[in-house]
Scaffold this active site. Structure first.
Site, short mmCIF file in Angstrom:
data_model
loop_
_atom_site.label_atom_id
_atom_site.label_comp_id
_atom_site.label_asym_id
_atom_site.label_seq_id
_atom_site.Cartn_x
_atom_site.Cartn_y
_atom_site.Cartn_z
N TYR A 203 -1.52 -0.64 10.34
CA TYR A 203 -1.61 -0.91 8.91
C TYR A 203 -0.34 -0.46 8.19
CZ TYR A 203 -3.45 -0.79 4.13
OH TYR A 203 -3.66 -0.98 2.79
N SER B 28 0.85 -1.19 0.00
CA SER B 28 0.00 0.00 0.00
C SER B 28 0.88 1.23 0.00
CB SER B 28 -0.90 0.02 1.25
OG SER B 28 -1.53 1.28 1.41
#
Length: 256
Positions: A160, A147
């Site tokens: 995350y 990501s």
């Protein structure tokens, strides 16, 4: 698929984790359209069946692999099952994830454990299992879905962002070790892409803000990300390894 695809992956066998929806399903459809036999992994039978049906409806070949890749045993079993179908494994896409955004003070052990099991450990175990199954001469391609949060973070994303940064570390280290066996290991770093899984973290105002900051003037789509994954899986990327390709319409590196 609406556009014509190359048939450049005929005879290759791929396994995609978390392929029941979103980026995983889009990747499964594109790889199958290019001739690959696709192993569709997810935890829910219904989602696996839907993706397999979508592939066969467009004339492709697919089979379901219902496993919980959060454990080493089931991740290895998923790879072994895909290999057993045609006695080969050429492509692994580590896409499965489970995500919760929490502020520093709200982070709980059970959240961290589940995100690590699916988003970090499954990548590690997947690479380990796939490397053992990929042909020593033919090699293979492993693509990990990271990501842009691995590169640039916002609030409430400590877990995350840390996990996705770790995925990039895994990618580079695996590429360094497996290159001599002609196994390429790369990552893709998508920005916010509308999917079933990201819906809870999106709203119209936030999306409009992202679009306004994106040089390409729109949000990305699952097909945008899938196309990059397919490129990294293909012979067009045969000298590309240890890379993290950012697929974000330019937003990450043009907003200072």
């Amino acid at each position: 698929m609406t556009k014509a695809m190359l048939r450049d992956m005929e005879g290759r066998v791929a396994l995609i984790t978390g392929a029941g929806a979103g980026i995983g399903r889009a990747t499964a459809l594109q790889l199958a359209a290019r001739g690959a036999v696709v192993g569709v992994n997810d935890l829910k039978d219904a989602l696996v069946e839907e993706t397999v049906a979508a592939i066969t409806a467009q004339g492709g070949q697919a089979f379901g692999v219902v496993k919980n890749v959060a454990t080493r045993e089931e991740m290895t079993a998923a790879v072994d099952e895909a290999y057993a179908r045609h006695q080969r494994l050429d492509i692994l896409v580590n896409n499965a994830a489970w995500v919760r955004y929490q502020s520093v003070g709200e982070i709980m052990p059970e959240t961290v454990d589940r995100m690590l099991d699916i988003g970090f450990k499954a990548v590690l175990w997947g690479i380990q299992a796939a490397a053992a199954r990929m042909d020593a001469e033919r090699g293979g391609a492993i693509i990990n879905v990271a990501s842009v949060a691995a590169l640039r973070s916002a609030g409430s994303s400590m877990v995350y962002s840390g996990i996705k940064a770790g995925v990039l570390g895994i990618t580079r280290a695996a590429a360094a070790e497996l290159g001599e066996r002609n196994i390429r290991v790369n990552a893709v770093c998508p920005s916010a892409v509308p999917t079933e899984g990201t819906q809870r973290n999106r709203n119209a105002e936030r999306d409009a803000g992202r679009v306004a900051k994106t040089p390409m003037g729109r949000l990305g789509t699952v097909d945008d990300i899938a196309g990059t994954i397919c490129f990294l899986a293909s012979d067009a990327a045969q000298f590309t390894t240890a890379q993290a390709l950012v697929v974000d319409g330019g937003i990450t590196f043009t907003n200072i």
